[in-house]
Motif scaffolding. Sequence first.
Motif, PDB file in Angstrom:
ATOM      1  N   ASN A 356       0.830  -1.209   0.000  1.00 33.09           N
ATOM      2  CA  ASN A 356       0.000   0.000   0.000  1.00 33.09           C
ATOM      3  C   ASN A 356       0.861   1.255   0.000  1.00 33.09           C
ATOM      4  O   ASN A 356       0.531   2.255  -0.651  1.00 33.09           O
ATOM      5  N   ALA A 357       1.981   1.206   0.725  1.00 38.96           N
ATOM      6  CA  ALA A 357       2.892   2.354   0.765  1.00 38.96           C
ATOM      7  C   ALA A 357       3.509   2.600  -0.606  1.00 38.96           C
ATOM      8  O   ALA A 357       3.623   3.756  -1.045  1.00 38.96           O
ATOM      9  N   TYR A 358       3.915   1.523  -1.284  1.00 37.70           N
ATOM     10  CA  TYR A 358       4.477   1.674  -2.628  1.00 37.70           C
ATOM     11  C   TYR A 358       3.441   2.252  -3.593  1.00 37.70           C
ATOM     12  O   TYR A 358       3.736   3.151  -4.383  1.00 37.70           O
ATOM     13  N   LEU A 359       2.215   1.740  -3.535  1.00 33.89           N
ATOM     14  CA  LEU A 359       1.172   2.225  -4.442  1.00 33.89           C
ATOM     15  C   LEU A 359       0.825   3.685  -4.174  1.00 33.89           C
ATOM     16  O   LEU A 359       0.519   4.444  -5.098  1.00 33.89           O
ATOM     17  N   SER A 360       0.892   4.090  -2.895  1.00 35.70           N
ATOM     18  CA  SER A 360       0.544   5.476  -2.555  1.00 35.70           C
ATOM     19  C   SER A 360       1.532   6.482  -3.119  1.00 35.70           C
ATOM     20  O   SER A 360       1.208   7.667  -3.251  1.00 35.70           O
ATOM     21  N   ILE A 361       2.735   6.032  -3.472  1.00 29.03           N
ATOM     22  CA  ILE A 361       3.715   6.932  -4.085  1.00 29.03           C
ATOM     23  C   ILE A 361       3.171   7.506  -5.391  1.00 29.03           C
ATOM     24  O   ILE A 361       3.429   8.666  -5.740  1.00 29.03           O
ATOM     25  N   TYR A 362       2.367   6.706  -6.091  1.00 30.99           N
ATOM     26  CA  TYR A 362       1.819   7.144  -7.375  1.00 30.99           C
ATOM     27  C   TYR A 362       0.670   8.137  -7.206  1.00 30.99           C
ATOM     28  O   TYR A 362       0.167   8.681  -8.190  1.00 30.99           O
ATOM     29  N   ASP A 363       0.254   8.394  -5.971  1.00 28.95           N
ATOM     30  CA  ASP A 363      -0.893   9.272  -5.736  1.00 28.95           C
ATOM     31  C   ASP A 363      -0.527  10.740  -5.631  1.00 28.95           C
ATOM     32  O   ASP A 363      -1.403  11.606  -5.661  1.00 28.95           O
ATOM     33  N   ARG A 364       0.766  11.047  -5.473  1.00 28.24           N
ATOM     34  CA  ARG A 364       1.183  12.442  -5.295  1.00 28.24           C
ATOM     35  C   ARG A 364       2.414  12.730  -6.151  1.00 28.24           C
ATOM     36  O   ARG A 364       3.402  11.997  -6.083  1.00 28.24           O
TER      37      ARG A 364
END
Length: 421
Positions: A356-364
């Motif tokens: 989830n932390a890795y995927l959240s990088i793509y959110d910002r």
Amino acid sequence: MITKQIQISDGVTINYIETEKFKSNYISVNFISELDKESSFLNSMIPRILSHASGSYPSQADIDKRLQYLYSASLTTKNTSYGQYHIFGFLSDMLNDKYALGTMVADEMVNFLCDIIFNPYLEDGVFSKQFTENEKLEMIDSIEAEINSKTSYSITRCIENMFEGEIFSIRKTGTVEDVEKITPKMLYDAYKNALSTCRVEIYAVGKLDIDKVASTFKAHFDKIERSVTKIIDITPALIQREIKQICEIDDVSQGKLCMGFRLGKSDDAVLANLFSELYGASPTSKLFVNVREKKSLCYTCRSIMSLKTGSMCVVAGIEATNKEVAEKAIIEQLECVKRAEITDEELESAKKSLKNAYLSIYDRPSALATWSLNRKLSGVDSTPMLEYERLDLITKEQIASFAQEINLDTVYFMRGELEND
């Protein structure tokens, strides 16, 4: 992840991450030098003084008005460290041109950003005395206020003691005494030196005419005689010594325990991050579940991994009387990992959290740029998705092998002044 790289000058690179996911575009300008006691505190102040006025926008009000005109674009300063690297500069966020009413927001924002960086507001050939004094006062206030955040302060003090005599112990903002001696000329000379000698990594995230962005920055850097100072990558020391014990007294009702560990030789970021999630970085970690929840030994307890400095800190808020037993419990959980005493549920939970932390990088956009810069400084060619996919391949035995090289180095404890010795 980087769509295009353009070298526009000696040591100056444009890194473009093209995406149409966001309604805004993001640009960061990162000046990179080595942490240094004699210059880092000056470099820390450079973005601050540049951001308040320029030759074309001689006041904060003028700058604010310009940003407002550009659809409330933002401009903030950056001052951080990554291993031995000191990174300072600017972060900017602006509306994507297709959502603006005929305004070429990206072009105008890049020109504005260049004016801030390359056309500073000067008085008598140096920075304004008043602006300099104002920034000194703000930085001094910030340094003196560090102790008010007890957890952050305890981590800082632990690191300073742990890396005493090593480059990683240097405070990028210096001391109050360092800041007090700054003059407008000293600061201006440091600014000119940064323009000439710092490595510069410019990140652009979004949908832009990147060749035009590069051309604008290049036109300004072409006017500067560049001779980049090469930064030699430093391998953290693997020191075997008696564990340092530091206790400081302050006006606190809750003790702050910070345990500094030195890592082994592994530079595998994915493995290190997974170990950290499993051991102490997530709400399902061994430290949280066993030390905080089951044993109720602390109010908070978490691990913070820094592979670039070869270290890990475990920080906990505790009752002073629980110091020894909390230390022992924290070490016990590390020993469990070293013996591969990891349940399937613990491993899967850690992997899920990190995914989830890795995927959240793509959110910002800012997260994409920061992640990419840190990996570039580490000499690693990767993407968050590639590291995400590697997680499923990592075994308990690999985590245990990584953990076996971790050794306690320093214990820092802050307690209340009324506690019994």
